[in-house]
Design a protein around this motif. Structure first.
Motif, short mmCIF file in Angstrom:
data_model
loop_
_atom_site.label_atom_id
_atom_site.label_comp_id
_atom_site.label_asym_id
_atom_site.label_seq_id
_atom_site.Cartn_x
_atom_site.Cartn_y
_atom_site.Cartn_z
N SER A 175 0.80 -1.22 -0.06
CA SER A 175 -0.04 -0.03 0.08
C SER A 175 0.93 1.24 0.06
N GLY A 176 2.02 1.34 0.79
CA GLY A 176 2.68 2.42 1.00
C GLY A 176 3.53 2.66 -0.41
N VAL A 177 3.90 1.62 -1.30
CA VAL A 177 4.51 1.72 -2.68
C VAL A 177 3.44 2.40 -3.65
N LEU A 178 2.32 1.81 -3.48
CA LEU A 178 1.21 2.11 -4.30
C LEU A 178 0.82 3.44 -4.37
N ILE A 179 0.68 3.98 -3.02
CA ILE A 179 0.38 5.34 -2.82
C ILE A 179 1.23 6.31 -3.10
N ALA A 180 2.58 5.81 -3.16
CA ALA A 180 3.63 6.96 -3.42
C ALA A 180 3.58 6.82 -5.20
N LEU A 181 3.39 5.85 -5.62
CA LEU A 181 3.32 5.82 -7.17
C LEU A 181 2.22 6.44 -7.66
N ALA A 182 1.13 6.23 -7.19
CA ALA A 182 -0.10 6.78 -7.54
C ALA A 182 -0.29 8.42 -7.31
N CYS A 183 0.59 8.74 -6.20
CA CYS A 183 0.50 10.37 -6.02
C CYS A 183 1.32 11.08 -7.16
N THR A 184 2.44 10.42 -7.79
CA THR A 184 3.19 11.19 -8.71
C THR A 184 2.36 11.42 -9.90
N VAL A 185 1.22 10.86 -10.07
CA VAL A 185 0.40 10.98 -11.32
C VAL A 185 -1.03 11.55 -11.04
N THR A 186 -1.57 11.30 -9.87
CA THR A 186 -3.17 11.78 -9.48
C THR A 186 -2.96 12.82 -8.44
N GLY A 187 -1.63 13.05 -8.05
CA GLY A 187 -1.57 13.99 -6.90
C GLY A 187 -2.22 13.47 -5.44
N LEU A 188 -2.60 14.52 -4.56
CA LEU A 188 -2.98 13.60 -3.40
C LEU A 188 -4.36 13.09 -3.28
N VAL A 189 -5.03 13.10 -4.47
CA VAL A 189 -6.18 12.00 -4.68
C VAL A 189 -5.68 10.62 -4.25
N GLY A 190 -4.55 10.27 -5.04
CA GLY A 190 -3.89 8.98 -4.77
C GLY A 190 -3.68 8.42 -3.40
N LEU A 191 -3.62 9.46 -2.59
CA LEU A 191 -3.32 9.15 -1.03
C LEU A 191 -4.66 8.68 -0.61
N LEU A 192 -5.67 9.28 -0.80
CA LEU A 192 -7.01 8.84 -0.37
C LEU A 192 -7.60 7.56 -1.01
N VAL A 193 -7.44 7.35 -2.40
CA VAL A 193 -7.76 6.14 -3.12
C VAL A 193 -7.25 4.96 -2.78
N PHE A 194 -5.95 4.97 -2.51
CA PHE A 194 -5.30 3.82 -2.15
C PHE A 194 -5.01 3.42 -0.60
N THR A 195 -5.51 4.46 0.18
CA THR A 195 -5.68 4.21 1.57
C THR A 195 -6.93 3.31 1.78
N ALA A 196 -7.93 3.55 1.04
CA ALA A 196 -9.25 2.99 1.48
C ALA A 196 -9.16 1.27 1.56
N PRO A 197 -8.34 0.70 0.45
CA PRO A 197 -8.38 -0.71 0.47
C PRO A 197 -7.70 -1.35 1.85
N LEU A 198 -6.81 -0.42 2.44
CA LEU A 198 -5.91 -0.82 3.56
C LEU A 198 -6.78 -0.75 4.81
N LEU A 199 -7.78 0.39 4.73
CA LEU A 199 -8.58 0.59 5.62
C LEU A 199 -9.65 -0.68 6.02
N VAL A 200 -10.00 -1.26 4.75
CA VAL A 200 -10.83 -2.52 4.86
C VAL A 200 -9.96 -3.62 5.52
N SER A 201 -8.86 -3.97 5.17
CA SER A 201 -7.87 -4.73 5.69
C SER A 201 -7.87 -4.50 7.28
N GLN A 202 -7.94 -3.46 7.48
CA GLN A 202 -7.45 -3.11 8.91
C GLN A 202 -8.73 -3.61 9.83
N VAL A 203 -9.89 -3.05 9.20
CA VAL A 203 -11.28 -3.82 9.99
C VAL A 203 -11.37 -5.06 9.98
#
Length: 443
Positions: free
Chosen positions: A231-259
């Protein structure tokens, strides 16, 4: 099965034999295991704390680069720390916070625009986010385990120290196969180092063998570590393209896993609390002394750690030790003082078998039931079944010790009981277990 003798004499044992060299060091004559001096923990917490403080001071003095980006990641880390969970084995984890910290350490650019934050700033932002997330916990009395917090900050610091100089020297500004592979390799190395640090701390805390602690930590962290790292790697790579939107989008799956991880942890905790409540039935009914099952469980845990049992075996042993006396509920009249060590071998066997039958009714604790059933057997075992399981031998020693010492035994009495158990190592008690008990008591 357990209880304290009222007088200061130590009854003669059922057999005699020579001691086999040893150590008896853990729990009854000294501090509990988790309160013993832990210099490695102090070194980790102190070192990371000093680095974080220096990073905060330096960054505040020189100014934050890309402050809006720093604030966004700081808030995500704080929210993840606020939502931290306690996993089996008393491991505190903050998947979202750590994934955010990894992403910030790796972030080469944001929406195509290079970012300029340094290793010092990464450390400062992560430390500040972790501190903000922990404040509500501390306010309500749920202080974190400092070594787990320090490990999260240390992971971000190491990744930033390895990756940020490469961003500048190689002009890494966008997603590519090389960047992805580099991030993956670095985060894999960081995970291995984190597992190693965690294993060293666990070995120090439980006084168990480092090899065993390393295996336990690897198995315990492989699932969460993989999810957090990817998730950390995906967030970093996504943010290079989408900006801070990638931070929110790729945090969601991790939130489900945490639950899901939280639910698993809660189920296991509820299960253990149920077993602990069940173990108190014999105390409430007056069959054993108050606190006997808990003391036998704690002492068995210390002995097992000394002998190098794995985490899964420790959990089964804890269940068995807590419920080792439950067969006494079948007695018409309680044994005097609840000390089963003073009962006849036939009566001990009957209590153990009835307790095992009760535990088997759960349908999921067969290994625990077997440990309870064979806890009163002599060292060589009964019949064709051979030597009892190690867990049974541990419970037998811990139970006999607590039966003869109880809660308030002084050092002289404890030493006398240990010597009494050593005399029976040829027939009744495993000499390795008695030696481990000595090491536990000595500490």
């Amino acid at each position: 099965m357990t209880q304290k003798q009222p007088d200061s004499s130590v009854p003669a044992g059922p057999g005699s034999g020579g001691p086999e060299g040893g150590a008896l060091s853990h729990q009854r004559s000294g501090e509990p295991l988790w309160r013993t001096p832990r210099p490695l923990r102090a070194l980790l917490v102190g070192g990371v704390g000093a680095a974080a403080l220096a990073a905060l001071v330096f960054t505040a003095a020189t100014g934050f680069a890309d402050p809006f980006v720093a604030l966004a990641f700081c808030l995500v880390i704080a929210g993840g720390e606020l939502a931290r969970i306690t996993l089996p084995g008393h491991r505190e984890s903050a998947p979202i916070a750590l994934a955010g910290a990894i992403a910030y350490a790796f972030l080469p650019s944001l929406g195509g625009e290079p970012v300029q934050h340094t290793v010092w700033q990464v450390t400062a932002v992560v430390a500040l986010g972790v501190a903000l997330g922990e404040l509500p916990h501390v306010a309500v009395g749920r202080s974190p385990r400092l070594e787990d917090v320090a490990r999260r900050v240390l992971t971000a610091l190491l990744l930033a120290a390895a990756f940020r100089p490469l961003v500048e020297s190689l002009s890494l500004t966008g997603p590519s196969v090389v960047v992805a592979l580099l991030m993956t390799a670095l985060v894999a190395v960081a995970w291995v180092l984190d597992v190693a640090v965690s294993a060293v701390l666990r070995a120090e805390r439980l006084r168990t063998r480092l090899r065993v602690a390393m295996r336990d930590e690897t198995l315990a962290q492989v699932a969460t570590g993989g999810a957090i790292a990817s998730s950390g790697v995906l967030i970093a790579l996504a943010c290079t393209v989408t900006g801070l939107v990638g931070l929110l989008v790729f945090t969601a799956p991790l939130l489900v896993s945490q639950v899901a991880f939280r639910r698993h942890s809660e189920v296991r905790r509820t299960y253990l609390e149920t077993v602990r409540a069940l173990s108190r039935v014999t105390e409430v009914g007056g069959y054993v002394e108050n606190g006997h099952s808990r003391r036998v469980s704690q002492l068995s845990h210390g002995i097992a750690c000394e002998l190098g049992l794995a985490e899964a075996e420790l959990l089964e042993l804890e269940y068995a030790a807590l419920m080792h006396d439950i067969g006494q509920l079948s007695l018409r009249e309680p044994i005097a003082g609840g000390a089963t060590v003073l009962a006849s071998p036939r009566e001990q066997r009957r209590i153990a078998e009835l307790g095992s039958a009760i535990i088997r009714e759960t349908g999921v604790l067969d290994n625990v039931a077997e440990m309870v059933r064979r806890q009163c057997e002599p060292l060589a075992g009964d019949g064709d079944e051979g030597v009892p399981p190690l867990g049974s031998r541990i419970i037998k020693v811990a139970n006999a010790f607590d039966d003869l010492v109880g809660e308030n035994g002084d050092a002289e009495r404890r030493a006398a009981v240990v010597e009494r158990l050593r005399m029976d190592t040829a027939s009744e008690y495993d000499p390795r277990v008695v030696d481990a008990l000595a090491s536990v008591l000595a500490r």
